[in-house]
Scaffold this active site. Structure first.
Site, short mmCIF file in Angstrom:
data_model
loop_
_atom_site.label_atom_id
_atom_site.label_comp_id
_atom_site.label_asym_id
_atom_site.label_seq_id
_atom_site.Cartn_x
_atom_site.Cartn_y
_atom_site.Cartn_z
N LYS A 107 13.20 -2.33 -7.44
CA LYS A 107 13.72 -3.35 -6.53
C LYS A 107 14.92 -2.85 -5.73
O LYS A 107 15.31 -3.47 -4.74
CB LYS A 107 14.06 -4.62 -7.30
C1 LIG Z 1 9.99 -7.18 -10.45
C2 LIG Z 1 9.34 -6.24 -11.39
C3 LIG Z 1 7.95 -6.15 -11.48
C4 LIG Z 1 7.04 -7.05 -10.68
O1 LIG Z 1 7.08 -6.75 -9.31
P1 LIG Z 1 6.54 -7.80 -8.26
O2 LIG Z 1 6.86 -7.22 -6.94
O3 LIG Z 1 7.24 -9.08 -8.52
O4 LIG Z 1 5.07 -7.92 -8.53
C5 LIG Z 1 7.40 -5.21 -12.32
N1 LIG Z 1 8.19 -4.41 -13.08
C6 LIG Z 1 9.52 -4.48 -13.03
C7 LIG Z 1 10.31 -3.60 -13.91
C8 LIG Z 1 10.14 -5.39 -12.18
O5 LIG Z 1 11.46 -5.46 -12.13
#
Ligand SMILES: *Cc1c(COP(=O)(O)O)cnc(C)c1O
Length: 436
Positions: A107
């Protein structure tokens, strides 16, 4: 390039407005009015380019006329300043490591790009920007670190009480400055509902300039396409031209960005949407019926989403062509027991430690490969977070082998500040109005 809301395709807004509104009043999501194909020449020669060069080329394609090239380049060089290596684990099984940024999760790509775009658009003397963000764990840390110290902004992070890991909680609550943390006595969906309701509340909108930093913001989606192209570039260097991506999915922003990359011209053979028990999308791909459910708590808590917000974007990219969608995307879900088994099996096989989200994507890829013995594509699973963020799932031997990065160790000594609220909107509104 202008953007439209999936609920009002005929109304177009400039990128700046899409970024600051985040969620259109009609509750659709913003999408680019057209998705141009990157030139074939660029794709063929992509192995020559670095991650920031690829990012610039892709961003330019979508954001011409919104941000002049030199400014866009500066934003990218500042935001995308860490690596996203593809590591080979065995023949045709690769891991795309997306956890080398400051919050140790993928993210960071979205949050860092978005915060710099917002700060670029914010001119001196404009009303302070209030970013509201609901997190099931990883979003909050990435957004907090993305905005920390950015002038004229304030971030309020809502997370479900007791449902994030100790390191995640430290990343949310130790920042100070323009970042504040709120723990909600409820689920991630409750947090998300509070944020969504705040955006449609007249009084709050009159007092604050609200914006969202969740994966629904278009400025988070776009930078997540960069690492798909960059992964392809790395595979080309190994002589691989066919690729399958297995993506651990919760709110479906990550895989949504992969599909956007595909729309932009990235050759991808197959996407695997790998979920935990929150299997709304795999169930939809089986039955054709989209039935959102309340989220259930799992070991892969960043994917505990019962009604994935970004699904409408994916739906929009296929314009209801269910046959094409089902051809390109396979959905599969795993239980917590299978998740633990998967991360232990991967450790045994490669001496490699995967976070629980990543382990689901690995297992999904291995199972898909086993079901398709004729397939010779390079299988790439996305490692979305560093395993140290989820220590409770590992056995003692594995835990002892996790190398905790320095930046995490430092958080332990810092001051920890958090406000505790219930899941009712009245309480959240009161908090916002009385802590201005
Ligand atoms: C947010 C997150 C996900 C999921 O990603 P999305 O874009 O919401 O599908 C998967 N793994 C981790 C470690 C995350 O932080």
């Amino acid at each position: 390039m202008n953007f439209y809301s999936t609920n009002s395709p005929s109304v177009h807004v400039p990128f700046k407005e899409a970024v600051f509104n985040s969620l259109p009043q009609d509750r659709g999501l913003y999408m680019p009015v057209s998705i141009p194909q990157l030139d074939a020449d660029f794709i063929q020669n992509i192995a020559k380019y670095s991650l920031p060069e690829i990012a610039f080329k892709v961003a330019k394609t979508l954001l011409t006329d919104a941000i002049p090239e030199t400014d866009l380049k500066a934003i990218i060089d500042d935001a995308i300043n860490f690596a996203a290596p593809v590591v080979k684990l065995e023949e045709n099984i690769y891991v795309l490591e997306l956890f080398h940024g400051p919050s140790l999760a993928f993210k960071d790509f979205g949050a860092r790009f978005m915060s710099r775009v917002m700060s670029y658009f914010l001119k001196d003397g404009e009303k302070m920007l209030d970013v509201l963000v609901a997190t099931s764990g990883d979003t909050g840390g990435a957004v907090a670190l993305g905005f920390l110290g950015v002038p004229n902004t304030r971030v309020t992070i809502l997370y479900p009480k007791g449902k994030v890991s100790p390191i995640q909680e430290l990343q949310l609550t130790t920042n100070g400055k323009n970042i504040r943390a709120v723990e909600v006595d409820g689920t991630f969906d409750d947090c998300q509902a509070l944020v969504k309701q705040a955006f449609t509340d007249n009084e709050l909108n009159a007092q604050f300039r609200l914006t969202s930093a969740n994966s629904i913001n278009i400025a988070r989606l776009i930078p997540q396409t960069f690492y798909y192209f960059n992964a392809y570039a790395q595979l080309l260097r190994e002589g691989k031209t066919d690729v399958t991506f297995s993506v651990p999915s919760g709110n479906f922003g990550n895989i949504g960005a992969g599909l956007l990359a595909w729309k932009l011209g990235l050759p991808v053979k197959q996407f695997i949407a790998a979920t935990n028990a929150n299997d709304t999308v795999p169930a939809f791909l089986r039955s054709g019926v989209y039935e959102p459910k309340p989220s259930v708590q799992t070991l892969s808590n960043a994917m505990d989403v019962g009604n994935p917000s970004n699904w409408v974007r994916i739906d929009e990219m296929f314009k209801g062509d269910m046959a094409e969608l089902k051809k390109l995307i396979t959905g599969v879900s795993y239980t917590d027991d299978q998740t633990v088994k998967a991360l232990e099996d991967a450790f045994t096989a490669y001496n490699y430690i995967e976070c629980p989200h990543t382990a689901i994507a690995w297992r999904a890829l291995k199972d898909w490969k086993a079901q398709h013995p004729e397939d010779k594509s390079a299988g790439v699973f996305l490692a979305t977070a560093h395993p140290c963020k989820f220590p409770e799932v590992f056995n003692a031997e594995m835990e002892s082998k996790i190398v905790v990065p320095e930046q995490v160790k430092e958080l332990e000594g810092k001051l920890h500040v958090v406000a505790a609220l219930g899941s009712d909107f009245a309480g959240f509104k009161w908090y916002l109005m009385n802590n201005a």
